[in-house]
Design a protein around this motif. Structure first.
Motif, PDB file in Angstrom:
ATOM      1  N   ILE A 523      20.991 -17.390 -35.046  1.00 25.79           N
ATOM      2  CA  ILE A 523      19.603 -17.859 -35.147  1.00 25.79           C
ATOM      3  C   ILE A 523      19.463 -18.654 -36.439  1.00 25.79           C
ATOM      4  N   THR A 540      22.891 -19.561 -29.175  1.00 25.77           N
ATOM      5  CA  THR A 540      22.227 -19.945 -30.420  1.00 25.77           C
ATOM      6  C   THR A 540      20.748 -20.180 -30.150  1.00 25.77           C
ATOM      7  N   TRP A 541      19.916 -19.640 -31.046  1.00 19.62           N
ATOM      8  CA  TRP A 541      18.478 -19.897 -30.987  1.00 19.62           C
ATOM      9  C   TRP A 541      18.131 -20.808 -32.151  1.00 19.62           C
ATOM     10  N   LYS A 564      19.441 -22.604 -27.318  1.00 18.25           N
ATOM     11  CA  LYS A 564      18.058 -22.539 -26.843  1.00 18.25           C
ATOM     12  C   LYS A 564      17.155 -22.964 -27.993  1.00 18.25           C
ATOM     13  N   TYR A 566      13.617 -23.353 -30.007  1.00 15.35           N
ATOM     14  CA  TYR A 566      12.263 -22.876 -30.267  1.00 15.35           C
ATOM     15  C   TYR A 566      11.596 -23.939 -31.134  1.00 15.35           C
ATOM     16  N   VAL A 581      10.384 -15.313 -31.598  1.00 14.78           N
ATOM     17  CA  VAL A 581      11.819 -15.039 -31.645  1.00 14.78           C
ATOM     18  C   VAL A 581      12.065 -13.536 -31.788  1.00 14.78           C
ATOM     19  N   GLU A 584      11.584 -11.769 -28.454  1.00 15.85           N
ATOM     20  CA  GLU A 584      12.663 -11.993 -27.501  1.00 15.85           C
ATOM     21  C   GLU A 584      13.955 -11.308 -27.944  1.00 15.85           C
TER      22      GLU A 584
END
Length: 594
Positions: A523, A540-541, A564, A566, A581, A584
């Motif tokens: 992240i 990966t966020w 992904k 955000y 985040v 989730e």
């Protein structure tokens, strides 16, 4: 009227006429029938009135009678300078200086001609000679400062401008040029102060408003930058530089359509303005216009500081089978990681590939793209990269123009950078020793800090909800010095963010890739950390701004299928997004997987 031999010379030297102009025989009869002095006076009057043809005719008549007359040579040199015949101007004024080396005006005019010729070193010498004879000469010191600045000797130029400022505190040109030079030296706050004073002298100067806007842009004060640039355009609607910079600022702030309008206006006003073309590229790409966006993207190579020097021809899409292609990295580690996926396309096209890249990436690239020769970036470049058997060269960022012209051309890969398998296993064993739960690598910023960066990067102190996720094990991927931030997070949130033992997260990128591959999730914001995670195929966020061009008009990262996104809008706070985040991540940890 004739000047008496013991009277002060009319040229302003301070000497008696007989010891100055009079010694050159200027009392002799001129071709027109009067004295040479009277003819010179008439020629000067012609010049001041813009009657250039009459000036030249009279000066040439004088020089026919007196070939070494310094005043006639000087005036004819001034005339040549005005009409752009710089070499003629240098020769003629140089002759005047050789005849009368103590004349400050001659020296200064020669310095100005040399400056316009780009001969800055000799311009400095002439300006310094003039200052020896007249230390208070505004013109000579100003030219000296300009030439020093042009040679990149910024601190010396600043010192000269400060001397001028002490004597001429309200001189607009001094305030303005000192402000610009301070900006170039990176002294942005001081530059703003100086340009603010210049604006007090001339509030309606579009140029000053524009430069202030550029400085505010560099500082990350984008809203204020936009206001200054809009003021510049209001005062001068045809200022291409203001339109171009406003386009960049608006794109950063997410106003892509309006940014494109200003970029287009800048290009219409100045078709060859490289900075405007290059500035338009992110806006086009952010709007999903890939083909024209990549075409504009190549304009960066015409902007100072972007282009490396290699002797080979540029690759422009010719067949590569059996050819040797040099691909050289640019723009930093994150960009090299992102654009490196094009290396595989060049190999598949049949090229023998040589890569120059950030030295920390060379081992990883060599393993990931078998058969290439990877060299770390050096100055001057490695000798192998200059050899004649290399057919073509291309900067890494330009591969996308040929291999990623549409969204459909992006492959659904599972990672194109291949860490060392034994090191991946090593880090998996270490991560397992930390206990159960998903192992989540985190980063929160780049190494660059300052105003405006908050729109792209977070503070670790904002991560409280994420770090409170039950069952998650957090691993630090933040490169650079961050020990104080980690300790602050431990005290604030009671969580231990684990540090990989013996691993330098900034310099040991091959091993960082292995650690990243061993994680369950990464992240972070858009930095080399999340680029690495996407390139090795780890979930990966990405915490991102909605104006990021590399999403190419989508809500994802076409470059990295495992990422992904955000997104937050320009100016919004990070906390709501971080809370999303956290929610989730909590759901994932409940399921026992990330």
């Amino acid at each position: 009227m004739t000047t008496g031999r013991n009277a002060p010379c009319t040229c302003g030297s301070g000497k008696k006429y007989k010891q100055c102009c009079g010694r050159d025989g200027q009392a002799a009869v001129a071709p027109s029938g009067g004295t040479v002095q009277a003819a010179l006076q008439q020629a000067r009057q012609f010049f001041q009135n813009g009657a250039l043809q009459q000036t030249e005719i009279l000066c040439r008549k004088l020089l026919a009678a007196q070939p070494d007359n310094p005043d006639a040579n000087h005036l004819l040199g001034q005339l040549a300078h005005r009409v752009g015949k710089l070499e003629d101007a240098r020769r003629l004024i140089g002759q005047a200086v050789s005849r009368r080396p103590g004349n400050v005006v001659f020296r200064l005019d020669l310095a100005n001609v040399l400056f316009d010729l780009g001969n800055f070193q000799d311009a400095i010498k002439e300006a310094q000679e003039a200052l020896k004879r007249e230390p208070d000469s505004l013109g000579a010191r100003f030219t000296l400062a300009l030439a020093l600045r042009s040679l990149g000797r910024l601190e010396e130029a600043i010192a000269e401008y400060r001397k001028l400022l002490a004597r001429h505190p309200q001189q607009l040109a001094v305030l303005q040029n000192l402000g610009v030079t301070l900006k170039e030296a990176g002294k942005l706050d001081e530059a703003l102060g100086m340009l603010g004073k210049a604006l007090q002298v001339q509030p309606d100067s579009a140029l000053i408003h524009c430069v202030i806007g550029v400085i505010l842009k560099l500082q990350g004060h984008y809203e204020n930058a936009a206001k200054s640039l809009e003021n510049a355009i209001r005062l001068d609607p045809n200022m291409a530089d203001a339109h171009s910079n406003l386009g960049v600022v608006l794109q950063i702030m997410g106003a892509t359509a309006l940014a494109l309008q200003h970029h287009a206006r800048a290009i219409a006003l100045a078709p060859g303005f490289a900075q405007a073309h290059w500035g338009m590229a992110p806006a086009l790409l952010a709007a999903g216009n890939l083909a024209p966006g990549w075409e504009k993207y190549d304009w960066r190579l015409s902007v100072d500081g972007f282009c490396r020097t290699f002797p080979q021809a540029w690759w422009q899409g010719e067949p590569l089978a059996g050819k040797t292609l040099l691909i050289w990295g640019e723009q930093g580690v994150g960009d090299e990681i992102l654009f490196a996926q094009g290396i595989a396309d060049a190999i598949q096209a049949g090229a023998r590939v040589i890569v120059e890249c950030e030295a920390r990436l060379a081992p990883l690239f060599s393993r990931s793209f078998p058969g290439i020769a990877a060299h770390g970036k050096e100055n001057p470049p490695h000798a192998r990269l200059l050899q004649a058997d290399i057919d073509y060269q291309i900067p890494m960022g330009s591969l996308a123009r040929w291999y990623r012209p549409t969204l459909e051309s992006f492959p659904a890969h599972q990672g194109y950078l291949i860490p060392a398998p034994e090191r991946v296993e090593h880090w998996k064993d270490w991560l397992a020793s930390l206990g159960p739960g998903p192992k989540v690598g985190i980063s929160w910023r780049s190494m660059k800090r300052g105003a405006g960066r908050d729109n792209y990067y977070t503070e670790l102190s904002q991560w409280g909800e994420i770090l409170a996720t039950p069952g998650a094990v957090f691993v630090n991927l933040q490169y650079g010095e961050c020990s104080e931030e980690l300790e602050q997070a431990r005290q604030l949130f009671g969580v231990e963010i684990r540090q990989a033992p013996g691993l330098n997260l900034k310099d040991q990128l091959d091993d960082v890739a292995a650690l990243t591959k061993a994680l369950d999730l990464v992240i972070g914001p858009k930095t080399s950390v999340t680029a690495m995670a996407g390139a090795v195929g780890v979930p990966t966020w990405l915490l991102n701004s909605d104006s990021d061009w590399s999403m190419l008009g989508t809500d994802r990262m076409p470059w990295f299928p495992s990422v992904k996104v955000y997104r937050k809008c320009w100016g919004d706070a990070w906390e709501p997004l971080l809370a999303q985040v956290a929610g989730e991540l909590n759901e994932l940890t409940k399921k026992g997987t990330a």
